[in-house]
Scaffold this active site. Sequence first.
Site, PDB file in Angstrom:
ATOM      1  N   GLU A   1      20.694  -5.367   4.256  1.00  0.00           N
ATOM      2  CA  GLU A   1      19.955  -5.147   5.510  1.00  0.00           C
ATOM      3  C   GLU A   1      19.751  -6.228   6.643  1.00  0.00           C
ATOM      4  OE1 GLU A   1      15.861  -3.612   4.301  1.00  0.00           O
ATOM      5  OE2 GLU A   1      16.930  -3.656   2.146  1.00  0.00           O
TER       6      GLU A   1
ATOM      7  N   GLU B   1      19.073   2.658  -4.348  1.00  0.00           N
ATOM      8  CA  GLU B   1      17.845   2.206  -4.391  1.00  0.00           C
ATOM      9  C   GLU B   1      16.983   3.718  -4.447  1.00  0.00           C
ATOM     10  OE1 GLU B   1      16.543  -1.014  -2.021  1.00  0.00           O
ATOM     11  OE2 GLU B   1      18.109  -2.352  -2.441  1.00  0.00           O
TER      12      GLU B   1
HETATM   13  O1  G3I Z   1       6.235 -11.736  -9.407  1.00  0.00           O
HETATM   14  C1  G3I Z   1       5.377 -12.388  -8.261  1.00  0.00           C
HETATM   15  C2  G3I Z   1       3.823 -12.710  -8.778  1.00  0.00           C
HETATM   16  O2  G3I Z   1       3.936 -13.712  -9.952  1.00  0.00           O
HETATM   17  C3  G3I Z   1       3.162 -13.003  -7.639  1.00  0.00           C
HETATM   18  O3  G3I Z   1       1.860 -13.464  -7.987  1.00  0.00           O
HETATM   19  C4  G3I Z   1       3.086 -12.051  -6.543  1.00  0.00           C
HETATM   20  C5  G3I Z   1       2.068 -12.614  -5.358  1.00  0.00           C
HETATM   21  O4  G3I Z   1       3.085 -13.630  -4.394  1.00  0.00           O
HETATM   22  O5  G3I Z   1       4.543 -11.963  -6.164  1.00  0.00           O
HETATM   23  C6  G3I Z   1       5.347 -11.328  -7.101  1.00  0.00           C
HETATM   24  O6  G3I Z   1       6.589 -11.295  -6.813  1.00  0.00           O
HETATM   25  C7  G3I Z   1       6.959 -10.462  -5.817  1.00  0.00           C
HETATM   26  C8  G3I Z   1       7.872  -9.184  -6.318  1.00  0.00           C
HETATM   27  O7  G3I Z   1       8.317  -8.330  -5.575  1.00  0.00           O
HETATM   28  C9  G3I Z   1       7.189  -8.598  -7.813  1.00  0.00           C
HETATM   29  O8  G3I Z   1       6.418  -7.862  -7.521  1.00  0.00           O
HETATM   30  C10 G3I Z   1       7.190 -10.857  -4.516  1.00  0.00           C
HETATM   31  O9  G3I Z   1       5.982 -11.623  -3.985  1.00  0.00           O
HETATM   32  C11 G3I Z   1       7.521  -9.592  -3.668  1.00  0.00           C
HETATM   33  O10 G3I Z   1       8.153 -10.152  -2.096  1.00  0.00           O
HETATM   34  C12 G3I Z   1       8.592  -8.823  -4.384  1.00  0.00           C
HETATM   35  O11 G3I Z   1       9.068  -7.593  -3.542  1.00  0.00           O
HETATM   36  C13 G3I Z   1      10.183  -7.060  -3.730  1.00  0.00           C
HETATM   37  C14 G3I Z   1      10.734  -6.933  -2.192  1.00  0.00           C
HETATM   38  O12 G3I Z   1      12.087  -6.121  -2.433  1.00  0.00           O
HETATM   39  C15 G3I Z   1      11.177  -8.109  -1.616  1.00  0.00           C
HETATM   40  O13 G3I Z   1      11.927  -9.018  -2.413  1.00  0.00           O
HETATM   41  C16 G3I Z   1      10.019  -5.603  -4.352  1.00  0.00           C
HETATM   42  O14 G3I Z   1       9.487  -5.832  -5.605  1.00  0.00           O
HETATM   43  C17 G3I Z   1      11.203  -4.930  -4.340  1.00  0.00           C
HETATM   44  O15 G3I Z   1      11.113  -3.810  -4.782  1.00  0.00           O
HETATM   45  C18 G3I Z   1      11.966  -4.845  -3.018  1.00  0.00           C
HETATM   46  O16 G3I Z   1      13.059  -4.203  -3.042  1.00  0.00           O
HETATM   47  C19 G3I Z   1      13.750  -4.155  -1.873  1.00  0.00           C
HETATM   48  C20 G3I Z   1      15.330  -4.435  -1.941  1.00  0.00           C
HETATM   49  O17 G3I Z   1      15.411  -5.688  -2.507  1.00  0.00           O
HETATM   50  C21 G3I Z   1      16.216  -4.237  -0.643  1.00  0.00           C
HETATM   51  N1  G3I Z   1      16.008  -3.002  -0.196  1.00  0.00           N
HETATM   52  C22 G3I Z   1      14.546  -2.657   0.176  1.00  0.00           C
HETATM   53  C23 G3I Z   1      13.850  -2.633  -1.195  1.00  0.00           C
HETATM   54  C24 G3I Z   1      12.379  -2.466  -0.972  1.00  0.00           C
HETATM   55  O18 G3I Z   1      11.538  -2.999  -0.096  1.00  0.00           O
END
Ligand code: G3I
Length: 328
Positions: free
Chosen positions: A132, A240
Site C-alpha cells: 500500500e 485479504e
Molecule cells: O495485540 C496488541 C494488543 O496487545 C494491544 O493492547 C493493542 C492496543 O495497542 O494493540 C494490539 O495490536 C493491534 C493488532 O492489530 C492486533 O489486534 C495493533 O495495535 C493494530 O495496529 C493491528 O492492526 C492491524 C492492522 O493491519 C495494522 O497493522 C489489523 O489487525 C490487521 O487486520 C490490518 O491488516 C491490514 C493488512 O496488514 C494490510 N492491508 C489492510 C489490512 C486491514 O487494515
Amino acid sequence: TTVQLKRAYRNYFPIGTAVDSKMVTDPRTASFIAKQYSSVTPVNDMKPVNIHPSENVYKWAPADKIVNFAVQNGLKVRGHCLVWFYRMPHWFFWDNGQLASKELLYSRLDSHINTVMSRYKGKVYAYDVLNETVAKTTETTQYSRIDTLYKIAGEDYIEHVFRTARKADPSAKLFYNDTFYDEAKRDKIYAFLKEMKAKGVPIDGVGIQCHIGIDGMSEELLSNSIDMFAKLGLEVQITELDVSIFNREAKAKTVANDSDDYTIDKEGKQSDIFNMVFKVCRQRKGVVTGITTWAPADINNYLTKRLGKRNYPNLFDNNLKPKPMLRK
Ligand code: G3I
C-alpha cells in the site's frame, strides 16, 4: 455441509487464511486451519513493527510458530509484509534526531529484508514485499503523503527493496500488495505497476486485497482489474478477502474491525460476494494463483475477545445462516 476448501480448489490455486500465532497453537483452531486451507498469511506477526521492533531486536517467536505450523502441515506461507511505511518501527527513519540519510535507510531495509528472508528461505513461497504505497485517490500525489520512506529516498526505494528481496531469496515470488474499491484507485495502482515493470523492477505479482463492503464489488471491476494486471505479465492473488457486514449508512466497517455488534448479513449477501470472487478467480486459473481470506483471523480474535470461545463461521458455506446478533 462445510465446504472442504482445500479439496474443492486443489485444481485451481491454494486457498489461504490470515492467522495469528494463537490460532496455530490452539489445537481446535489449528486443526480447522490445517483441514480447511492450503496456505496461511500472518496478519501482523511478520510486519516490521512486530518482528523487528528495534534495530538489534527481532521477535521471531510468533512468526516462527506460524511458519513451523505451516511446514508441519504442508501449508504454503505468504510473508506479509517486508516493507509498509505505516508499520515500520520509527527507528528505521531516524538518526540521532535527524531523518536518516537514504544510504542509512537502505542499509537498514536491506538488513531487515535479508535477515527475514534468509530465516524463512524455502518455507515462505511468496512475500508482500511492499504494501500500500500508492496514494488514495483523494490525494493528488502518486504516493502517500505520510510515506516516510518516500520522503527520505524518493520513488527509487521501491525498486531498491524489490531488488534486495530478489537477491535475498531468488526462489520467492515477490508481490506488490494493495487495495481498491473503485476504478480510480485501481488505475493508480495499474499505472504504478506499469511504470515499475517498464523499469525492470522484479515484481512477480500483485496482491488485490479485496476488502469488500456489504454492497459488494462489481464483478466487472474485479474481472477487468485482474485482466489488466495480467497484461503487465503479473500473476494475481486475492490476498485479504473479507466482506464488511455493516451497511454503508452505518459507516461500513470491515468485519476485521472490532465493533459493538457482530451481525452476519441477513440475506446471506456475504456468501454471495465470496462466491462471486471465487467464480471470477476460477475463470482465470493460471493468472490467479491464490486466494487468502482475512476475516477468520479477525472474526476469531473478535469472538475470542468478546465470547472467550473459538468460533469459525465457515465463510464459504453456501448455507451460511443468519446468526443472532452477538452483543458485546
Ligand atoms: O495485540 C496488541 C494488543 O496487545 C494491544 O493492547 C493493542 C492496543 O495497542 O494493540 C494490539 O495490536 C493491534 C493488532 O492489530 C492486533 O489486534 C495493533 O495495535 C493494530 O495496529 C493491528 O492492526 C492491524 C492492522 O493491519 C495494522 O497493522 C489489523 O489487525 C490487521 O487486520 C490490518 O491488516 C491490514 C493488512 O496488514 C494490510 N492491508 C489492510 C489490512 C486491514 O487494515
